[in-house]
Design a protein around this motif. Structure first.
Motif, short mmCIF file in Angstrom:
data_model
loop_
_atom_site.label_atom_id
_atom_site.label_comp_id
_atom_site.label_asym_id
_atom_site.label_seq_id
_atom_site.Cartn_x
_atom_site.Cartn_y
_atom_site.Cartn_z
N LEU A 27 119.53 3.98 77.68
CA LEU A 27 120.96 3.72 77.81
C LEU A 27 121.73 4.99 78.16
CD1 LEU A 27 121.39 1.26 74.82
CD2 LEU A 27 121.63 0.70 77.25
N GLY A 28 121.24 6.12 77.69
CA GLY A 28 121.83 7.40 78.06
C GLY A 28 121.68 7.69 79.55
N TRP A 33 125.53 7.02 77.65
CA TRP A 33 125.76 6.85 76.21
C TRP A 33 124.89 7.83 75.42
CZ3 TRP A 33 125.32 0.79 75.67
CH2 TRP A 33 126.38 0.20 76.36
N PHE A 34 125.28 8.08 74.18
CA PHE A 34 124.52 8.91 73.24
C PHE A 34 124.30 10.32 73.78
CE2 PHE A 34 122.85 4.49 72.97
CZ PHE A 34 123.44 4.13 71.77
N GLY A 35 125.23 10.81 74.58
CA GLY A 35 125.10 12.14 75.15
C GLY A 35 124.14 12.23 76.31
N LEU A 39 123.68 8.08 85.30
CA LEU A 39 122.85 7.93 86.51
C LEU A 39 122.82 9.18 87.38
CD1 LEU A 39 123.59 4.25 87.54
CD2 LEU A 39 121.45 5.19 86.66
N ALA A 40 123.98 9.83 87.54
CA ALA A 40 124.01 11.04 88.37
C ALA A 40 123.16 12.14 87.75
CB ALA A 40 125.45 11.51 88.56
N GLY A 41 123.28 12.32 86.44
CA GLY A 41 122.48 13.33 85.76
C GLY A 41 121.00 12.98 85.75
N PHE A 42 120.70 11.71 85.62
CA PHE A 42 119.30 11.27 85.66
C PHE A 42 118.70 11.55 87.04
CE2 PHE A 42 116.30 7.41 85.76
CZ PHE A 42 115.24 8.14 85.26
N PRO A 56 118.96 3.32 95.27
CA PRO A 56 119.26 2.96 93.89
C PRO A 56 118.13 3.28 92.92
CG PRO A 56 118.46 1.02 95.00
CD PRO A 56 118.40 2.16 96.00
N LEU A 57 117.24 4.21 93.25
CA LEU A 57 116.07 4.48 92.41
C LEU A 57 116.43 4.86 90.96
CD1 LEU A 57 113.00 4.53 92.29
CD2 LEU A 57 113.09 6.92 93.00
N PRO A 58 117.35 5.79 90.70
CA PRO A 58 117.69 6.08 89.30
C PRO A 58 118.22 4.85 88.55
CG PRO A 58 118.49 7.82 90.73
CD PRO A 58 118.03 6.71 91.62
N LEU A 59 119.01 4.04 89.23
CA LEU A 59 119.52 2.81 88.61
C LEU A 59 118.37 1.87 88.27
CD1 LEU A 59 121.77 0.82 87.80
CD2 LEU A 59 121.85 0.11 90.21
N LEU A 60 117.45 1.70 89.19
CA LEU A 60 116.30 0.83 88.96
C LEU A 60 115.44 1.34 87.81
CD1 LEU A 60 114.49 -1.55 89.84
CD2 LEU A 60 113.37 0.03 91.42
N LEU A 61 115.12 2.62 87.81
CA LEU A 61 114.29 3.19 86.75
C LEU A 61 114.97 3.09 85.39
CD1 LEU A 61 112.89 6.38 88.53
CD2 LEU A 61 111.65 4.27 87.99
N ALA A 62 116.25 3.42 85.32
CA ALA A 62 116.97 3.35 84.04
C ALA A 62 117.07 1.91 83.56
CB ALA A 62 118.36 3.97 84.19
N THR A 63 117.30 0.97 84.46
CA THR A 63 117.39 -0.45 84.07
C THR A 63 116.05 -0.95 83.55
OG1 THR A 63 119.14 -0.82 85.69
CG2 THR A 63 117.96 -2.76 84.89
N VAL A 64 114.96 -0.57 84.21
CA VAL A 64 113.63 -0.98 83.74
C VAL A 64 113.37 -0.39 82.36
CG1 VAL A 64 111.14 -0.72 84.16
CG2 VAL A 64 112.67 -1.38 86.02
#
Length: 133
Positions: A27-28, A33-35, A39-42, A56-64
């Motif tokens: 979720l971060g 969230w939680f510091g 997505l940009a930092g990821f 959209p790779l960071p979005l896809l990875l974070a969502t998974v």
């Protein structure tokens, strides 16, 4: 406590721990969230490891990661979610390998521990105290 109840409670504790630790990290990445980095930092973290990070790779990875953490926590599609989450954590361990063993120095200790915990969940299944057994 009967053996079956003890096993089911043990699997519940393991699932809640693994999913409960994975979910806030994901979720971060997704929402900041939680510091977390958002997505940009990821995306920057991925590029820092010389990995591709086009949208959209960071979005896809974070969502998974969010979906896997939630699925493991709740015990839904647990084996598949645990395997996918274990692959994420194993990748983190491989990326941390140059820094050695100890996590306090950025090493593999912490991600390897969670990789093994998720592998145990994948092998054992969710137990009876889950949304789907």
């Amino acid at each position: 406590m009967s053996g079956t109840l003890g096993l089911d409670l043990g699997l519940l504790v393991l699932r809640v721990a693994a999913g409960g630790f994975l979910l806030p990290h994901a979720l971060g990445k997704l929402f900041g969230w939680f510091g977390g980095p958002g997505l940009a930092g990821f995306a920057e973290e991925l590029r820092g490891f010389r990995l591709p990070a086009p949208a959209p790779l960071p979005l896809l990875l974070a969502t998974v990661q969010v979906m896997c953490g939630l699925a493991v926590l709740l015990g839904w599609q647990t084996r598949v979610a645990a395997i996918i989450a274990a692959l994420f954590l194993a990748s983190t361990a491989v990326l941390a390998l140059p820094k050695g063993w100890f996590w306090m120095r950025g090493g593999i200790e912490y991600p390897l521990f969670w990789t093994l915990a998720l592998c145990a969940i994948a092998l054992a299944g969710p137990g009876a105290l889950a949304l789907q057994t």
